[in-house]
Structures are given as structure tokens and as C-alpha cells.
Design a protein around this motif. Structure first.
Motif, short mmCIF file in Angstrom:
data_model
loop_
_atom_site.label_atom_id
_atom_site.label_comp_id
_atom_site.label_asym_id
_atom_site.label_seq_id
_atom_site.Cartn_x
_atom_site.Cartn_y
_atom_site.Cartn_z
N ARG A 95 0.98 -1.36 -0.01
CA ARG A 95 -0.07 0.05 -0.03
C ARG A 95 0.83 1.52 0.11
NH1 ARG A 95 -4.92 0.89 4.30
NH2 ARG A 95 -5.82 2.53 3.29
N VAL A 96 1.97 1.18 0.87
CA VAL A 96 2.68 2.42 1.03
C VAL A 96 3.75 2.68 -0.26
CG1 VAL A 96 4.82 3.28 2.37
CG2 VAL A 96 2.86 2.07 3.47
N VAL A 97 3.84 1.52 -0.78
CA VAL A 97 4.81 1.60 -2.14
C VAL A 97 3.83 2.02 -3.04
CG1 VAL A 97 6.00 0.33 -3.85
CG2 VAL A 97 6.27 -0.22 -1.44
N THR A 98 2.60 1.70 -3.19
CA THR A 98 1.83 2.11 -4.30
C THR A 98 1.36 3.78 -4.08
OG1 THR A 98 0.56 0.22 -4.08
CG2 THR A 98 -0.55 2.02 -5.41
N VAL A 99 1.28 4.30 -2.82
CA VAL A 99 0.97 5.69 -2.61
C VAL A 99 2.01 6.40 -2.96
CG1 VAL A 99 0.63 7.42 -0.86
CG2 VAL A 99 -0.80 5.15 -0.76
N LEU A 100 3.56 5.66 -2.70
CA LEU A 100 4.66 6.83 -3.19
C LEU A 100 4.77 6.62 -4.44
CD1 LEU A 100 7.11 5.21 -0.43
CD2 LEU A 100 6.35 7.83 -0.44
N ALA A 101 4.64 5.75 -5.30
CA ALA A 101 4.55 5.79 -6.56
C ALA A 101 3.76 6.87 -7.07
CB ALA A 101 4.11 4.43 -7.20
N ALA A 102 2.37 6.65 -6.70
CA ALA A 102 1.22 7.53 -7.19
C ALA A 102 1.87 9.24 -6.80
CB ALA A 102 0.00 7.46 -6.58
N VAL A 103 2.46 9.56 -5.52
CA VAL A 103 2.88 10.75 -5.36
C VAL A 103 3.84 11.25 -6.31
CG1 VAL A 103 4.18 11.89 -3.70
CG2 VAL A 103 2.15 10.72 -3.03
N VAL A 104 4.90 10.42 -6.70
CA VAL A 104 6.04 10.61 -7.57
C VAL A 104 5.38 10.83 -9.13
CG1 VAL A 104 7.92 9.54 -8.80
CG2 VAL A 104 7.77 9.15 -6.34
N LEU A 105 4.35 10.14 -9.42
CA LEU A 105 3.90 10.41 -10.73
C LEU A 105 3.12 11.75 -10.76
CD1 LEU A 105 2.58 6.69 -11.62
CD2 LEU A 105 4.41 7.98 -12.87
N LEU A 106 2.72 11.95 -9.46
CA LEU A 106 1.71 13.21 -9.49
C LEU A 106 2.40 14.48 -9.75
CD1 LEU A 106 -1.21 14.44 -9.20
CD2 LEU A 106 -0.66 14.27 -6.70
#
Lengths: 204, 241
Positions: free
Chosen positions: B100-111
Motif C-alpha cells: 500500500r505504501v509503495v503504491t502511494v509513494l509511486a502515485a505521489v511521484v507520478l503526480l
């Protein structure tokens, strides 16, 4: 520019009276230490309020009980890391709000009418009731049902204000938004509620 | 016709409950005298409020709420305890490395990457809007373009005016951001007070920047004010100095 109305939001504790605050603090400290029986006290102090919030949010008593359990598990697990940045009540409400919101997102199921939750009015109130009591109960159910059929975010603010009695500031803390947003959302919710109940005005 | 006095609408429930302070009550009542939309809304809110108040008397059956022993006690007793926060950084990173955390971090980077691209594009174009809400329903071309001194004689509600940003001010309690827009920076020249408020989410412009502000013009006649406002601000466009 003189903007005299400006001031930071007051750091009030959520529905905790000054007399109650030390007791809440004592309970929290004892629970953080893992003292036996203390978590039971916390559970008993907040279970009805959390259940109320969950039932109004979800509309199903069995699922509300599941949410209640999930909330207190998170409270139990998180107590060690609780740093008194808010009152315990605010913190528990916030966990409950998040759990209800997540449950709502996961479920996306058709709404369950309140009658299905509470059964018939005879089942709700086994005492023989007068005609007026029965009629009043019917009227109350109409209002409850209308509230529970509001969109989730509107329902939340109505329940937090009118069932739990929170201030705009406390609601904002629980919901993680500005008090101004709470006020706007509450306006929309009440206008929507009025519209949904308009056909029943003569009855109510 | 819809009224855009979101600021006054937010005061209606406190007003109905009798919790609005005197000046606020007077301000709201003055507006109600001239606004059919807000009068009708007030009636609806009062009715909704009266109905919602009855919820306070409706207690859900307490015996539906599971007792501690039949509810959570078993889970608590059987090791559903919280994991202590690891004391060393390698252990903390391991604890954080959940899907979950990895997914959120990836989303933040993409954003962030997406914002960077959009921001660069806006800089290349020379100006960009600061609003985070769609202005699709607002035709900015219909706003009357005026200089700040011209606002005094204007009678149209929707205006666009340009100037330099001074004195950005956040009111956390009200959830509003206000700033002063001046013709020339630090010159004591004509100004207009601009106010951004919910539900319109907009980053305040940096102080000293030159912007064009779109919004509803009004005059604040309160004793300590007596100034013209763009309130609410509906859009802000950054301009070259």
C-alpha cells in the motif's frame, strides 16, 4: 490590512468537558502502559458513539458492528503511538470516520432502508404504545431514513452535528477539512434533507 | 438567480441557532433584505435544521452495540496487538515497505512529475490559472475588465482586474484566504481586497506577483473596512510583471 476576525482555530477537545478531560487523559496514559482493564473502559466510553456513527453511515447493523470492531482494533493497536496531539475522543472519531469512509468505498452496495435495520416499529418498541407514540415513532423513522439516504459526505456532517453534537471546529478536525468546508457541506445536506422530506411535511 | 455570497451562506446555520454574533447577524440580515435566493435558502435550511434536530432525540438501541466481552476482547486477547514502531531505520523501512505504501509513494511521484510538466508548460505560455476547480461553467470573457480605480464606479457584478499582490492573509477559522491587490506595489495606491473561499480551492498568489483576478465585486461597508472587494475570487491568472 486589518482583518480583525482572524484567529487560529481554538484547540478545544472534542466533547470532553473540563471535568472529564483529566479522566480521559488518565485513561489514555494507563492504556498506553497496557494496564489491564483500561482498554475495556475506553471501549465502554465510546462504543455507543462509534456505533451510532457507523450505523448512520452504513445503514446496516451487522456491518456497523464490524466497523465498530475494526475501529477499536485500530485504537488498540495505535494507542502506543498516540501522542496527545488531539483529544482521545477526536482521535477515535477520526479513526471511525476513516473506517466508515473506507467501508463505504469498498461496499458501493445498494442502500439498506432503516426499516430493514430496525425491523418493524412493533419489533423496535415491544411496549404497547399509544397512538401518538406510534405516530411519533413513524415520523422519526421518516427523518432517520431520509438522513441515511443522503450522500455519504452529507450524512456524515449531519450525524456529527445533530446526533453527536460536535461543533464546526471539531467536525473539521474529525473530517480533516476546514470549518468553512464543514459549513458549506452542512448547508447542502440540510437543503437536500428539506427537499427529500418536503412531500412528508404535513406528516412531520 | 444564484447568489455567490458563499461567505454569508456559511453563517446561516449559526444564525438559525442564534449563535451568530451581532455584526454578523446585521450583515446577513442586510443581505437577506435584498437577496431572494438567500431568503429562500434560509427557509429551506431552517426547515432542514428543525428536522435534523429531531435526530438528537432518536437514540439507537444501546443493546445493539456489542459488549466488550462479546466484541473485541477476544481479538485483543489473541494477539491482535499493535506492532511497536521499530527503533532502527532498516527495520522502519522494512515496516514501511508494504504494497500500500509503495503504491502511494509511486502515485505521489507520478503526480509530482505530472505537475512539473504542467507547470513548465504554463511558464512557457507566459501565464497560468491558479484555480484548482474547473472554470468550465464560467466564461471569463464575459467578466468586465476594469482597472482598480474603475471598480468604484462599476455596477456589474462580474469583474476582472489586474494588480500586484500584497498582504496575503489566511484565516484558518473561516477557511478563507484574502489579499490586497494594488495598482502599483508599495505605493499606497488604489487597492481592492480579494477573498478566496471554499468551495473554490485556489492557491494564493505570491506576494509581489502581478495577477489578473476574476470574481464578484462588492463593497464592504463595515465600520472598520469600507473598501471594495472581489469576493469570492473565481479565478486568478498570473501575469508577467
Amino acid at each position: 490590512m486589518d482583518r480583525t476576525k482572524t484567529k487560529a482555530a481554538p484547540a478545544v477537545a472534542l466533547k470532553i468537558s473540563p471535568a472529564r478531560a483529566p479522566e480521559e487523559h488518565r485513561l489514555t496514559v494507563a492504556a498506553k502502559r497496557g494496564e489491564p482493564g483500561v482498554f475495556r473502559e475506553i471501549y465502554n466510553a465510546y462504543r455507543a458513539r462509534v456505533y451510532n456513527l457507523a450505523l448512520y453511515s452504513i445503514g446496516d447493523s451487522a456491518q456497523a458492528q464490524d466497523v465498530l470492531q475494526a475501529v477499536f482494533l485500530k485504537v488498540f493497536r495505535g494507542l502506543a503511538a498516540f501522542r496527545f496531539e488531539s483529544s482521545l475522543a477526536t482521535w477515535i472519531y477520526r479513526i471511525a470516520h476513516n473506517e466508515c469512509r473506507d467501508h463505504h468505498r469498498r461496499r458501493k452496495a445498494p442502500f439498506v432502508p432503516l426499516e430493514a435495520v430496525l425491523g418493524s416499529t412493533d419489533e423496535v418498541d415491544p411496549q404497547p404504545s399509544s397512538h401518538e407514540q406510534h405516530a411519533r415513532r413513524e415520523r422519526d423513522l421518516i427523518i432517520q431514513r431520509a438522513v441515511m439516504q443522503l450522500p455519504f459526505k452529507m450524512r456524515e456532517v449531519v450525524v456529527l452535528k445533530y446526533v453527536e453534537g460536535l461543533s464546526y471546529e471539531d467536525m473539521a478536525r474529525v473530517l480533516g477539512c476546514a470549518p468553512g468546508t464543514v459549513a458549506s457541506r452542512l448547508n447542502r445536506a440540510l437543503a437536500e434533507l428539506e427537499e427529500r422530506l418536503r412531500p412528508f411535511r404535513q406528516l412531520l | 438567480m444564484t447568489c455567490l455570497r458563499f461567505d454569508l451562506r456559511k453563517k446561516m446555520i449559526p444564525y438559525i441557532e442564534g449563535r451568530l454574533a451581532g455584526p454578523g447577524t446585521a450583515r446577513l440580515e442586510r443581505h437577506l433584505l435584498s437577496c431572494d435566493f438567500c431568503r429562500a435558502l434560509l427557509v429551506r435550511l431552517r426547515t432542514g435544521h428543525q428536522m435534523a434536530q429531531r435526530l438528537a432525540w432518536l437514540s439507537l438501541a444501546i443493546d445493539e452495540v456489542p459488549q466488550f466481552d462479546s466484541g473485541i476482547a477476544g481479538l485483543v486477547a489473541t494477539g491482535a496487538t499493535g506492532r511497536a514502531w521499530p527503533s532502527t531505520w532498516p527495520d522502519r523501512l522494512e515496516a514501511l515497505a508494504t504494497p500500500r505504501v509503495v503504491t502511494v509513494l509511486a502515485a505521489v511521484v507520478l503526480l509530482q512529475l505530472g505537475l512539473l510538466v504542467v507547470s513548465n508548460r504554463a511558464v512557457l505560455l507566459g501565464e497560468h490559472s491558479r484555480t484548482s476547480v474547473s472554470t468550465g461553467s464560467i466564461n471569463l470573457a464575459e467578466f468586465r475588465q476594469l482597472t482598480i480605480p474603475e471598480l468604484r464606479s462599476n455596477t456589474q457584478p462580474h469583474v476582472a482586474t489586474e494588480g500586484y499582490v500584497e498582504d496575503v492573509h489566511t484565516d484558518e477559522e473561516e477557511g478563507t484566504v484574502a489579499f490586497r491587490l494594488v495598482e502599483r506595489p508599495q505605493s499606497g495606491s488604489s487597492f481592492v481586497v480579494c477573498e478566496i473561499m471554499s468551495p473554490i480551492q485556489m492557491a494564493p498568489p505570491p506576494e509581489g506577483s502581478r495577477v489578473r483576478v476574476y470574481g464578484v465585486e462588492r463593497y464592504d461597508a463595515q465600520q472598520d473596512r469600507k473598501w471594495y472587494e472581489v469576493n469570492p475570487v473565481l479565478n486568478i491568472v498570473a501575469l508577467k510583471p
